[in-house]
Enzyme design. Structure first.
Site, short mmCIF file in Angstrom:
data_model
loop_
_atom_site.label_atom_id
_atom_site.label_comp_id
_atom_site.label_asym_id
_atom_site.label_seq_id
_atom_site.Cartn_x
_atom_site.Cartn_y
_atom_site.Cartn_z
N ASP A 25 42.17 32.20 52.06
CA ASP A 25 42.63 33.19 51.05
C ASP A 25 41.83 34.34 51.17
OD1 ASP A 25 43.40 34.42 48.83
OD2 ASP A 25 42.78 32.83 47.48
N LYS A 87 40.84 45.16 49.99
CA LYS A 87 42.28 44.84 50.16
C LYS A 87 43.37 45.49 49.80
CE LYS A 87 44.99 40.39 49.20
NZ LYS A 87 45.05 39.13 48.86
N GLU A 186 50.55 34.24 49.11
CA GLU A 186 49.97 33.46 48.36
C GLU A 186 50.58 32.43 47.29
OE1 GLU A 186 47.84 36.62 46.82
OE2 GLU A 186 46.72 37.14 48.89
N ASP A 208 50.56 34.13 39.63
CA ASP A 208 49.26 34.37 40.01
C ASP A 208 48.63 35.65 39.88
OD1 ASP A 208 47.12 34.92 41.81
OD2 ASP A 208 48.00 34.24 43.78
P1 ADP Z 1 41.86 37.66 43.79
O1 ADP Z 1 42.88 36.68 44.19
O2 ADP Z 1 42.57 38.91 43.51
O3 ADP Z 1 40.68 37.82 44.63
P2 ADP Z 1 40.86 35.83 42.10
O4 ADP Z 1 41.67 34.67 42.03
O5 ADP Z 1 39.54 35.19 42.65
O6 ADP Z 1 41.33 37.10 42.58
O7 ADP Z 1 40.55 36.00 40.50
C1 ADP Z 1 39.45 36.86 40.42
C2 ADP Z 1 39.51 37.41 39.15
O8 ADP Z 1 39.36 36.17 38.01
C3 ADP Z 1 38.49 38.42 38.58
O9 ADP Z 1 38.92 39.24 37.70
C4 ADP Z 1 37.47 37.33 37.69
O10 ADP Z 1 36.65 38.30 36.63
C5 ADP Z 1 38.69 36.56 37.09
N1 ADP Z 1 37.79 35.33 36.55
C6 ADP Z 1 37.25 34.40 37.10
N2 ADP Z 1 36.75 33.36 36.30
C7 ADP Z 1 37.12 33.74 35.10
C8 ADP Z 1 37.05 33.22 33.68
N3 ADP Z 1 36.39 32.13 33.67
N4 ADP Z 1 37.93 33.85 32.65
C9 ADP Z 1 38.47 35.08 32.99
N5 ADP Z 1 38.56 35.58 34.02
C10 ADP Z 1 37.97 34.94 35.19
MG MG Z 2 43.94 35.43 44.79
#
Ligand code: ADP
Ligand code: MG
Length: 627
Positions: A25, A87, A186, A208
């Site tokens: 991912d 990205k 995804e 998502d």
């Molecule tokens: P991406 O796929 O865009 O890389 P992710 O699925 O890894 O993103 O999600 C990252 C986002 O999730 C970030 O904005 C992060 O701050 C948020 N995030 C992670 N844990 C929490 C949480 N416990 N509460 C709220 N937001 C969260």
């Molecule tokens: Mg993601």
């Protein structure tokens, strides 16, 4: 839409030979790698035990590169050389990159090849190169953990990624030394992770919300196979926006007016911590010492979950609007859905869960870690693709987000593969030449929903040359559009009588200028009526021109078959058709065309007779109308 089960015959392997395959991912905020071991998914951790690799790349003056947590920690102190959220820049052109870069600390340079680069102490680095560093780190992690070379990887991309962005992702993987088995959307990967393929038949929604992108997909499980009914979302909506909302609140409350780049970054880091804490707590108290984040004085403030929710309510509503549109595209109502799946770290925000459950009228599936779902689904797919699993394991199908087509005469876009068609797909259509003796044809590949090429996105142009001279309309040009399982497009054209061919793999040099596919779709809906009118006018004009050119060409050769008075009448009628075509009334042009067509019938008949007489006397027939 056809339901396909793709058995990949060349791929089955000896059963005892387990190949190392991973799912990756490649996220905006975090990236992870997973694999299948003894039938169970395993997300791989680094030496410190953490599975999420921050998608941050820092270039150092000595030419070395640091990736992940160490890079993230250095970001505040070395903003210029530390790239985050690259990205968002993948496959984007210079203009789009400059726009995206406006709120960033980086210096963005466009090279002669049209690709934007980040200027770092280690030289200019493209988004593809930076992404390759992230992929390299994950590949290293996998090879260290699994103890061997990887056979291949499935890499996930947002459903929104267009041709260029997918190609950029593939290029990054190649640079990282990975063999890409497939790119997978995804949300589609998430459905596999939840084993919805083994669930009862039904329609599912995958919601998502990550750090930088939002995707909604509507999938239907039917006869053991997934069919993607619709995809939608917003490629500029995510948890980062929640961080900004909190940072702005802090700035207002603490009286911070114009923080510099580093102060901004500190504020955003703090905001993110506060946001994540508010997912499990009712309120968070912040202390900013004077100077921190640009604060003019010591400041202490409390943000309650309730207040936070009011700051982000509009953003969450935005995502629900996209859900409504995707459901409409799929021809579904919330009540038609069997399951709703939550994916992405931002679905931990309680308001998001509440609003999503309200909207769909049921609680969402959330027992898997929303950060890991996509990587797990990709690992399941990778395992099937390298042949570790028996036959009969289905491979999911994705859809193309915007229609693909060709420019035809008069600047019209002819759709060849309509949007939401499942891929892989191959579609052919026949075209012909417009002018007598035409030996080349220029093909212009476009993407979009609008009727006029000017309103669509140009993907590529190529030429079919060497067509033997024939009468207009006699050549048979078969154009084949093929979109492979990764969503990459190739177009070929063949003149079937002579066999001359030309083809192109579409690697356009920039991404959507304004990458809001939904905006394009909305525009196409709003403009539908005007487009139809414009199309009718263009078609009438093209038809008229075709007709007068054919008759003028015939007159040039065979005027002798007509009395002077007859040919004068025909020429007068050609002139009035030309006059009509200069106007904007499609009906009037069509009427004039019909009149000319009618008036030329006797002439055509005489030419035909003359041609036959000529043939019978042994002369070669140089021009035979194709009817
Ligand atoms: P991406 O796929 O865009 O890389 P992710 O699925 O890894 O993103 O999600 C990252 C986002 O999730 C970030 O904005 C992060 O701050 C948020 N995030 C992670 N844990 C929490 C949480 N416990 N509460 C709220 N937001 C969260
Ligand atoms: Mg993601």
């Amino acid at each position: 839409m056809a339901l396909l089960q793709i058995a990949e015959p060349g791929q089955s392997q000896a059963p005892h030979q387990h190949k190392l395959a991973v799912g990756i991912d490649l996220g905006t905020t975090h990236s992870l790698v997973a694999t299948m071991q003894s039938g169970l998914p395993r997300v791989l951790a680094d030496a410190e035990g953490s599975v999420l690799l921050p998608s941050v790349v820092r270039y150092l003056a000595d030419g070395s590169v640091s990736v992940g947590e160490t890079a993230r920690q250095a970001a505040a102190g070395d903003a210029l050389n530390t790239l985050v959220s690259v990205k968002r820049f993948m496959g984007r052109g210079a203009e789009a990159a400059q726009q995206l870069g406006e709120q960033s600390p980086w210096q963005i340079i466009t090279h002669d090849n049209g690709v934007p680069y980040f200027r770092t102490v280690a030289g200019d680095k493209s988004p593809v190169e930076a992404s390759a560093e992230i992929l390299k780190a994950l590949r290293q992690r996998a090879e260290d953990t699994l103890g061997g070379e990887l056979t291949g990887a499935v890499i996930t991309v947002p459903a929104y990624f267009d041709e260029t962005q997918r190609q950029a992702t593939k290029d990054a993987a190649t640079l990282a030394g990975l063999n890409v088995l497939r790119l997978l959307n995804e949300p589609t990967a998430a459905a596999v992770a939840y084993g919805l393929d083994h669930a009862a038949e039904g329609v599912h929604a995958i919601y998502d919300l990550g750090g930088g992108t939002f995707d909604i997909s509507i999938l239907r499980l039917h006869q053991g196979v997934f069919e993607v009914l619709a995809t939608g979302g917003n490629s500029a909506l995510g948890g980062d926006d929640f961080d900004h909302a909190i940072a702005e609140w802090v700035m207002r409350e603490a009286g911070i007016s114009s923080p510099d780049a580093e102060a901004q970054r500190r504020l955003l880091q703090t905001a993110r911590k506060v946001k994540e804490a508010l997912s499990s707590r009712e309120s968070v108290t912040l202390n900013l010492a004077a100077g921190t984040g640009g604060a003019p004085a010591d400041w202490k403030g409390t943000l309650t979950r309730e207040h936070f929710e009011s700051l982000i309510a509009e953003l969450v509503d935005d995502s629900l609007r996209a859900c409504r549109r995707a459901l409409r595209d799929a021809g579904m109502k919330p009540a038609d859905l069997a399951e709703v799946v939550l994916v992405g770290g931002s679905t931990r925000v309680p308001l998001v869960r509440r609003r999503v459950a309200e909207f769909f009228g049921r609680p969402a599936l959330d027992h898997l870690d929303p950060d890991q779902v996509v990587a797990i689904g990709a690992a399941v797919q990778a395992n099937v693709l390298v042949g570790n699993k028996g036959e009969g394991d289905l491979l999911l199908l994705d859809v193309i987000p915007l229609s693909l087509g060709l420019e035809t005469y008069g600047g019209l876009a002819e759709k060849i593969v309509p949007r939401n068609t499942t891929i892989p797909v191959a579609r052919a259509q026949e075209f012909t030449t417009f002018k007598d003796g035409q030996t080349a044809m220029s093909l212009h590949v476009v993407q979009g929903e609008r009727e006029l090429v000017a309103d669509c996105r140009s993907l590529a142009r190529f030429e079919l040359t060497g067509i033997p001279p024939m009468v207009a309309g006699a050549a048979r040009i078969r154009v084949l559009f093929q979109v492979d399982a990764d969503g990459l497009l190739s177009v070929s054209a063949e003149e079937t009588i002579s066999g001359v061919r030309a083809s192109i793999v579409v690697k356009p040099s920039w991404g959507l200028q304004d990458d809001d596919i939904l905006r394009l779709l909305r525009e196409s809906q709003a403009a539908a009526a005007a487009d139809m009118k414009a199309r009718a006018l263009q078609e009438a004009r093209a038809e008229a021109e075709r007709l007068w050119l054919a008759i003028e060409a015939a007159l040039a050769v065979d005027a002798g078959l007509l009395a002077d008075e007859e040919s004068a009448r025909l020429r007068a009628q050609i002139d009035s058709l030309k006059a009509a075509a200069g106007g904007h009334d499609a009906a009037e042009i069509t009427t004039a065309s019909e009149a000319l067509n009618h008036a030329s019938e006797a002439f055509a008949a005489r030419r035909m007779d003359a041609g036959i007489r000529q043939a019978l006397t042994g002369k070669t027939l140089t021009q035979l109308e194709d009817h």
